[in-house]
Structure formats: C-alpha cells, structure tokens
Design a protein around this motif. Structure first.
Motif, PDB file in Angstrom:
ATOM      1  N   ASP A 178      24.301 -18.553  -2.959  1.00 34.36           N
ATOM      2  CA  ASP A 178      25.639 -18.829  -3.489  1.00 34.36           C
ATOM      3  C   ASP A 178      25.657 -18.514  -4.982  1.00 34.36           C
ATOM      4  O   ASP A 178      24.710 -18.842  -5.694  1.00 34.36           O
ATOM      5  CB  ASP A 178      25.981 -20.307  -3.252  1.00 34.36           C
ATOM      6  CG  ASP A 178      27.344 -20.672  -3.782  1.00 34.36           C
ATOM      7  OD1 ASP A 178      27.425 -21.155  -4.928  1.00 34.36           O
ATOM      8  OD2 ASP A 178      28.331 -20.453  -3.053  1.00 34.36           O
ATOM      9  N   PRO A 179      26.726 -17.881  -5.478  1.00 34.30           N
ATOM     10  CA  PRO A 179      26.767 -17.538  -6.907  1.00 34.30           C
ATOM     11  C   PRO A 179      26.675 -18.741  -7.831  1.00 34.30           C
ATOM     12  O   PRO A 179      26.252 -18.622  -8.975  1.00 34.30           O
ATOM     13  CB  PRO A 179      28.116 -16.831  -7.065  1.00 34.30           C
ATOM     14  CG  PRO A 179      28.471 -16.352  -5.703  1.00 34.30           C
ATOM     15  CD  PRO A 179      27.893 -17.360  -4.758  1.00 34.30           C
ATOM     16  N   LYS A 180      27.062 -19.928  -7.345  1.00 29.88           N
ATOM     17  CA  LYS A 180      27.055 -21.117  -8.195  1.00 29.88           C
ATOM     18  C   LYS A 180      25.744 -21.883  -8.084  1.00 29.88           C
ATOM     19  O   LYS A 180      25.042 -22.085  -9.077  1.00 29.88           O
ATOM     20  CB  LYS A 180      28.230 -22.026  -7.825  1.00 29.88           C
ATOM     21  CG  LYS A 180      28.297 -23.302  -8.658  1.00 29.88           C
ATOM     22  CD  LYS A 180      29.453 -24.190  -8.218  1.00 29.88           C
ATOM     23  CE  LYS A 180      29.467 -25.492  -9.017  1.00 29.88           C
ATOM     24  NZ  LYS A 180      30.556 -26.397  -8.576  1.00 29.88           N
ATOM     25  N   ASP A 181      25.403 -22.343  -6.869  1.00 26.88           N
ATOM     26  CA  ASP A 181      24.234 -23.204  -6.693  1.00 26.88           C
ATOM     27  C   ASP A 181      22.996 -22.477  -6.190  1.00 26.88           C
ATOM     28  O   ASP A 181      21.899 -23.052  -6.203  1.00 26.88           O
ATOM     29  CB  ASP A 181      24.571 -24.340  -5.717  1.00 26.88           C
ATOM     30  CG  ASP A 181      25.619 -25.281  -6.276  1.00 26.88           C
ATOM     31  OD1 ASP A 181      25.592 -25.525  -7.493  1.00 26.88           O
ATOM     32  OD2 ASP A 181      26.466 -25.760  -5.495  1.00 26.88           O
ATOM     33  N   ASN A 239      19.209 -27.166  -9.593  1.00 24.50           N
ATOM     34  CA  ASN A 239      20.459 -26.968 -10.322  1.00 24.50           C
ATOM     35  C   ASN A 239      20.191 -26.784 -11.816  1.00 24.50           C
ATOM     36  O   ASN A 239      19.042 -26.807 -12.277  1.00 24.50           O
ATOM     37  CB  ASN A 239      21.438 -28.119 -10.072  1.00 24.50           C
ATOM     38  CG  ASN A 239      20.952 -29.453 -10.634  1.00 24.50           C
ATOM     39  OD1 ASN A 239      20.002 -29.519 -11.414  1.00 24.50           O
ATOM     40  ND2 ASN A 239      21.617 -30.533 -10.232  1.00 24.50           N
ATOM     41  N   SER A 240      21.259 -26.598 -12.594  1.00 21.28           N
ATOM     42  CA  SER A 240      21.120 -26.318 -14.023  1.00 21.28           C
ATOM     43  C   SER A 240      20.517 -27.488 -14.793  1.00 21.28           C
ATOM     44  O   SER A 240      20.034 -27.315 -15.909  1.00 21.28           O
ATOM     45  CB  SER A 240      22.483 -25.957 -14.617  1.00 21.28           C
ATOM     46  OG  SER A 240      23.427 -27.004 -14.381  1.00 21.28           O
ATOM     47  N   LEU A 292      22.180 -18.882  -6.998  1.00 23.49           N
ATOM     48  CA  LEU A 292      22.273 -17.524  -7.536  1.00 23.49           C
ATOM     49  C   LEU A 292      20.983 -16.742  -7.339  1.00 23.49           C
ATOM     50  O   LEU A 292      21.001 -15.572  -6.961  1.00 23.49           O
ATOM     51  CB  LEU A 292      22.633 -17.572  -9.027  1.00 23.49           C
ATOM     52  CG  LEU A 292      22.765 -16.210  -9.728  1.00 23.49           C
ATOM     53  CD1 LEU A 292      23.830 -15.367  -9.055  1.00 23.49           C
ATOM     54  CD2 LEU A 292      23.069 -16.391 -11.205  1.00 23.49           C
TER      55      LEU A 292
END
Length: 385
Positions: free
Chosen positions: A180-183, A156-157, A185
């Motif tokens: 997934d575009p969020k987790d 993650n970020s 990408l």
C-alpha cells in the motif's frame, strides 16, 4: 541488483544460498539441478503475481516439489559408512524462497496445510511466514513487514509494527494484499520490482511458432514469453529503442544481413535480408537458429530494461558460430539489466565468464542434493513461523 538468492527444500535444492553478480552463469551436468534453480527463481517471481500456489499445484503439489532426501546428512552418511536414511525430523516441513537486493530483502516460507485431508484443496500449500527487511540479511531490528499465519504487520513512520491484516487467507501473500502506498510502501516497491523480472525459456522456433506468422501489432517494449510479438517488438526497438545496437547485433551474427517489418491491415510481419539472396526471407522461412537469435535480440535489447532477465538454455537451436555474438549481446544487455544465464554451452559460458561483473557456478549432485562451490557465502536468515 539482486545480491543474494536463497532456496531451501525445493526439489534437489535442500539448502542453497548464492551470491549473485551483474551476470550470473549457472552450468552443470544433466540432472545437477539447473532447472530446479531456474524454476525456484520463477516461483519466487510468481509470489508477486499471486500465482505461486497455482504454480506449485501445476507441478504436482507441495509434496511433489519438496526435497525428497533426509532432513540432514550425518558424517557417516556422507562418508558412505552407513546408507542414507531418514532420521527423526527436528524441523517442520517447508519450502523457502528468498532474495536480497541492494535495498531490501524478501523471503517466504510455504508449508503443509493444517487441515490436510479435510478439504478438496488439501494439496494446496499454505503461506506460513513472510518477511521484508532493509539490508542484506533479516534481523529483528531491520524487519519492515512480516507475516505469521493470518497476521501481517508493517513498520509505520513512528517505528511501530502495526497489523494491516489479521485474517489474511493462507493462500494470499502479503506482497499482493498488504502492499500500500501509505502503510506498505516498501512492500509495494518490492512487489513491482519482482513483477518486472523477465523469464525466457519457451521462445518457440518450431514450424508453428507464433513468431513465424503475421500478427496484429502495437508498440511492444517487452517481448512476450513465447515470442509471438517478435515483429512488433523489433519495430519498437527501431523506433524508440537502440536502433544502432539492434543493427550491430544482427550484423555481428549474420554479416551483411538486415531486418525490416511490414504492416498489412494492422498485421506485422518480419523480413530478413541476407547477403547473396535476391529477396528477403519471411520469418516463416528462417531457420530455427536464426529465429531464436532474433528472439533473444528482441528480448535483450528491450527499450524498457528489466531489473532482472533470466535465460534458460538460450543456446538451444543455435549454431556454435552464434554463441560468441550471443555472449556479446548478453554483455550489452547487462549494462542496464542484471542477467542470470542457465546454460550447457561451454563456449557461451566461457566467453561470458571472462567479463568483469560476472560470476560462474557449476552445480553438481552429492547424495541427490544440488551443491555448489562459492568463495564466500553471504549471511542469511529465514523468517520464523
């Protein structure tokens, strides 16, 4: 651009790691492993489509596609002092595929099912491990996403590896389920790149080939795998692609010739005008070689260039005089697309090999294993189970 291709345990490819270039030529004698290498790249692409397990089943199951020789060759086996024979296996049975491009790398490890014999699907291989990483070679520090058994984790970020799936089915890839575009990408980006790879090995030119008959047409920036939408694909190039390049490619192979497409109640049909003839020829009248060259032209001059095009024996049915025009066509396509060519044709391979940004590999068999000489092998690590 793909920099490294790696295959382990697939048919005669016991352990192969190859550096690739803008144009990669693969040649060799019959039975040297060219088709196995082609199919391994296609199988890798099918992971992103969610079709790899079904594709292996169609080949006879994992047991039929695994390397059939010993896990390793001893020095005495290689010298012929003792016969080739099986040894006590140290590692698990697996089929591994992977590649690394300029941004990311991906690898998958497929193995035998844990419940073999207790299910009607016991011939289906299981996905044991997967990894996506940044850079050319996998390490603990650069892994972005990983899957071991049913658990898939992504970075993650905040730099933490968090589980996004804890019960991922053994036949589902994290490529298709964790992107997934969020987790996920980076997984999503890599999956779409792989889905955009194109393979041409069944461009039919026989009497009943789909390309020989009128067909309902729509804008077709990408020629289909069987070439059935040839007329629409060529018309798309004429309207929104490189019309000049198309004309030059046809004139290069057939001086003075040209093509045009007609539409009758939505059905597209291809005609070719040739010097000396009083009327244009329908696609149904063209020779196998002429039709194949037009099919390859439509594939290579696509208005929507692919990140990778793989051509398997494109010289089939072509007269030797067409090999140099085909080489020039491939070279033009390689300005926008990475190309892998698997070929028997020495003239085609020889012409392409002179180009900058081209690497050539000649496969050969040693004790049943496909081997190749490469100047410098890239660093490569497989994901651990």
């Amino acid at each position: 651009m793909i920099l490294t291709l790696a295959v382990s345990g697939y048919r005669s490819l016991r352990d192969l790691v190859l550096p690739l270039d803008r144009i990669t030529l693969v040649t060799g004698a019959n039975g040297s492993g060219k088709s196995s290498l082609y199919r391994s790249i296609r199988l890798l692409a099918e992971v992103a489509q969610g079709q790899a397990i079904a594709s292996l089943a169609a080949e006879g199951g994992l047991q039929s596609t695994l390397w059939a020789g010993p896990e390793a060759f001893s020095r005495r086996m290689k010298s012929g002092e003792v016969p080739v024979q099986g040894t006590v296996r140290k590692n698990v049975v697996s089929l591994k595929l992977g590649f690394a491009d300029e941004d990311y790398g991906y690898a998958i490890d497929l193995g035998l099912p844990a419940d073999a014999g207790r299910s009607l699907f016991s011939m289906d291989p299981e996905i044991k491990a997967e990894a996506l990483w940044a850079g050319e070679a996998l390490s603990r520090s650069n892994e972005i996403a990983g899957r071991n058994g049913p658990t898939a984790k992504v970075l993650n970020s905040q730099g933490q590896r968090i589980p996004v799936y804890q019960n991922l089915a053994r036949f589902d890839s994290m490529m298709t389920h964790a992107a997934d575009p969020k987790d996920g990408l980076e997984l999503l980006v890599m999956r779409e790149r792989m889905r955009a790879w194109r393979f041409y090995d069944h461009l039919r030119t026989d009497r009943d080939a789909p390309a020989r008959f009128p067909r309902i047409g729509t804008r077709t920036p990408v020629l289909s795998a069987d070439g059935g939408d040839l007329a629409a694909a060529l018309q798309t190039i004429l309207e929104i692609g490189d019309e000049v390049a198309l004309g030059e490619a046809i004139d290069d192979a057939f001086p003075g010739a040209s093509i045009n497409v007609t539409v009758n109640e939505g059905y597209f049909e291809l005609f070719m005008t040739q010097r000396g003839l009083l009327r244009p020829l329908r696609s149904s009248e063209l020779s196998d070689g002429t039709l194949r060259y037009l099919l390859l032209t439509a594939a290579l001059l696509s208005p929507r260039p692919a990140p990778l095009i793989v051509l398997n024996e494109p010289e089939t049915s072509l007269h030797p005089d067409l090999l140099e025009p085909l080489a020039r066509l491939i070279a033009r396509a390689a300005e926008k697309t990475q190309v892998i060519v698997v070929s028997h044709a020495h003239d085609l391979v020889g012409t392409l090999a002179k180009l900058s940004g081209c690497v050539r590999y000649e496969l050969r068999k040693e004790l049943g294993e496909t081997v190749v000489d490469a100047e410098e092998l890239p660093r490569w690590n497989w994901p651990k189970r």
